[in-house]
Design a protein around this motif. Structure first.
Motif, PDB file in Angstrom:
ATOM      1  N   UNK A 121     -10.873  28.150  26.703  1.00  0.00           N
ATOM      2  CA  UNK A 121     -12.133  29.133  26.429  1.00  0.00           C
ATOM      3  C   UNK A 121     -11.968  30.468  26.093  1.00  0.00           C
ATOM      4  N   UNK A 122     -11.023  31.125  26.876  1.00  0.00           N
ATOM      5  CA  UNK A 122     -10.721  32.503  26.679  1.00  0.00           C
ATOM      6  C   UNK A 122     -10.233  32.726  25.336  1.00  0.00           C
ATOM      7  N   UNK A 123      -9.272  31.921  24.695  1.00  0.00           N
ATOM      8  CA  UNK A 123      -8.841  31.996  23.247  1.00  0.00           C
ATOM      9  C   UNK A 123      -9.895  32.006  22.683  1.00  0.00           C
ATOM     10  N   UNK A 124     -10.904  31.010  22.542  1.00  0.00           N
ATOM     11  CA  UNK A 124     -12.184  31.066  21.726  1.00  0.00           C
ATOM     12  C   UNK A 124     -12.693  32.163  21.671  1.00  0.00           C
ATOM     13  N   UNK A 125     -13.106  32.839  22.950  1.00  0.00           N
ATOM     14  CA  UNK A 125     -13.842  34.198  22.898  1.00  0.00           C
ATOM     15  C   UNK A 125     -13.005  35.161  22.522  1.00  0.00           C
ATOM     16  N   UNK A 126     -11.869  35.469  22.482  1.00  0.00           N
ATOM     17  CA  UNK A 126     -11.084  36.224  21.962  1.00  0.00           C
ATOM     18  C   UNK A 126     -11.131  36.293  20.380  1.00  0.00           C
ATOM     19  N   UNK A 127     -11.185  35.061  19.781  1.00  0.00           N
ATOM     20  CA  UNK A 127     -11.376  34.901  18.507  1.00  0.00           C
ATOM     21  C   UNK A 127     -12.742  35.407  18.090  1.00  0.00           C
ATOM     22  N   UNK A 137     -23.527  33.082  19.964  1.00  0.00           N
ATOM     23  CA  UNK A 137     -24.158  34.002  21.192  1.00  0.00           C
ATOM     24  C   UNK A 137     -22.823  35.105  21.641  1.00  0.00           C
ATOM     25  N   UNK A 138     -21.642  34.634  21.635  1.00  0.00           N
ATOM     26  CA  UNK A 138     -20.596  35.353  21.887  1.00  0.00           C
ATOM     27  C   UNK A 138     -20.410  36.540  21.294  1.00  0.00           C
ATOM     28  N   UNK A 139     -20.706  36.303  19.890  1.00  0.00           N
ATOM     29  CA  UNK A 139     -20.631  37.646  19.068  1.00  0.00           C
ATOM     30  C   UNK A 139     -21.528  38.727  19.360  1.00  0.00           C
ATOM     31  N   UNK A 140     -22.881  37.833  19.626  1.00  0.00           N
ATOM     32  CA  UNK A 140     -23.987  39.054  19.963  1.00  0.00           C
ATOM     33  C   UNK A 140     -23.789  39.825  21.315  1.00  0.00           C
ATOM     34  N   UNK A 141     -23.165  39.051  22.281  1.00  0.00           N
ATOM     35  CA  UNK A 141     -22.896  39.742  23.652  1.00  0.00           C
ATOM     36  C   UNK A 141     -21.900  40.893  23.424  1.00  0.00           C
ATOM     37  N   UNK A 180     -18.366  31.748  34.939  1.00  0.00           N
ATOM     38  CA  UNK A 180     -17.131  31.750  34.282  1.00  0.00           C
ATOM     39  C   UNK A 180     -17.232  32.105  32.863  1.00  0.00           C
ATOM     40  N   UNK A 181     -17.822  31.771  32.148  1.00  0.00           N
ATOM     41  CA  UNK A 181     -18.036  31.802  30.455  1.00  0.00           C
ATOM     42  C   UNK A 181     -18.267  33.613  30.439  1.00  0.00           C
ATOM     43  N   UNK A 182     -19.425  34.031  31.051  1.00  0.00           N
ATOM     44  CA  UNK A 182     -19.705  35.262  30.978  1.00  0.00           C
ATOM     45  C   UNK A 182     -18.402  36.334  31.413  1.00  0.00           C
ATOM     46  N   UNK A 183     -17.973  35.978  32.585  1.00  0.00           N
ATOM     47  CA  UNK A 183     -16.834  36.693  33.096  1.00  0.00           C
ATOM     48  C   UNK A 183     -15.786  36.935  31.910  1.00  0.00           C
ATOM     49  N   UNK A 187     -14.169  40.386  30.358  1.00  0.00           N
ATOM     50  CA  UNK A 187     -12.728  40.749  30.585  1.00  0.00           C
ATOM     51  C   UNK A 187     -12.339  41.045  29.086  1.00  0.00           C
ATOM     52  N   UNK A 188     -12.697  40.271  28.366  1.00  0.00           N
ATOM     53  CA  UNK A 188     -12.281  40.585  26.855  1.00  0.00           C
ATOM     54  C   UNK A 188     -12.637  41.857  26.371  1.00  0.00           C
ATOM     55  N   UNK A 189     -14.048  41.925  26.610  1.00  0.00           N
ATOM     56  CA  UNK A 189     -14.616  43.330  26.205  1.00  0.00           C
ATOM     57  C   UNK A 189     -13.899  44.482  26.727  1.00  0.00           C
ATOM     58  N   UNK A 190     -13.272  44.561  28.036  1.00  0.00           N
ATOM     59  CA  UNK A 190     -12.501  45.510  28.485  1.00  0.00           C
ATOM     60  C   UNK A 190     -11.216  45.496  28.349  1.00  0.00           C
ATOM     61  N   UNK A 191     -10.573  44.685  27.133  1.00  0.00           N
ATOM     62  CA  UNK A 191      -9.377  44.545  26.935  1.00  0.00           C
ATOM     63  C   UNK A 191      -8.399  43.804  27.880  1.00  0.00           C
ATOM     64  N   UNK A 192      -8.983  42.709  28.615  1.00  0.00           N
ATOM     65  CA  UNK A 192      -8.233  41.811  29.466  1.00  0.00           C
ATOM     66  C   UNK A 192      -8.395  40.601  29.129  1.00  0.00           C
TER      67      UNK A 192
END
Length: 207
Positions: A121-127, A137-141, A180-183, A187-192
């Motif tokens: 899931x983290x990899x998808x969010x990073x993409x 929705x992720x892009x909007x966040x 978990x998803x929002x966390x 993390x990705x938004x903060x470069x982690x």
């Protein structure tokens, strides 16, 4: 959780090559999701080639020669770490796959193999973070910024706690997933990423 040894410190001469006719089974896992990708065999020469090039290389028992994964398909495996088992007669290879690992076009040669779903899931969010054309929705966040994402984590944390207090298992399961998803987005938004958290948990477990 698989440990990650330093490749530069790996001693191939200490392996029990004589046990199986000079070949050792090598289990390959995705370094991020820990999904089992494939099983191959390594010789001294293929191990040396792997360490020298950084591309996972096997000994093909049918072709009787060294075989670098992806040499024809382009779907290579980038070496991350190597580890021998307690008897020194098999290898665990952590690698980053570039494209499908299986010749059938699937991510793994084992159809039922499951990795770390949080890492996936983290990899998808990073993409989603780098794909500015994405309207999800992720892009909007990400577009809303750190403060909004942090607010969502707080909201989901409260809702998760309330579900626990009311002993609503279905609600707790759902809210925990939302948290978990929002966390992960935060993390990705903060470069982690999830790997950073997983490493911290591993450090604490070993303390």
């Amino acid at each position: 959780m698989a440990s990650r040894c330093a490749v530069v410190d790996f001693d191939g001469d200490a392996l029990a090559w004589e046990k199986q006719g000079g070949l050792l089974p090598a289990i390959v896992q995705d370094a991020d999701s820990l999904r089992v990708l494939m099983l191959g065999y390594m010789s001294r020469e293929s191990l040396a080639a792997t360490l020298a090039s950084g591309k996972v290389t096997f000994f093909s028992r049918s072709k009787r020669r060294l075989w670098a994964k992806g040499e024809t398909s382009g779907n290579t495996l980038q070496l991350v770490s190597l580890e021998a088992d307690c008897d020194r007669d098999s290898l665990l290879v952590l690698a980053k796959p570039h494209g499908p690992t299986c010749h059938n076009g699937t991510a793994s040669c084992f159809p039922q193999a499951v990795g770390d779903v949080v890492a996936e899931l983290d990899a998808v969010i990073a993409q989603r973070k780098v794909d500015t054309s994405e309207s999800s929705y992720t892009r909007k966040l990400f577009d809303a910024g750190i403060a909004r994402i942090a607010q969502k984590v707080g909201e989901e944390g409260v809702e998760t706690a309330l579900a626990a207090v009311t002993a609503d298992h279905d609600a707790l399961r759902g809210e925990a997933a939302d948290l978990t998803y929002h966390l992960l987005v935060l993390l990705q938004a903060r470069g982690l990423d999830w790997n950073a958290v997983r490493a911290e948990l591993a450090r604490r477990a070993g303390g």
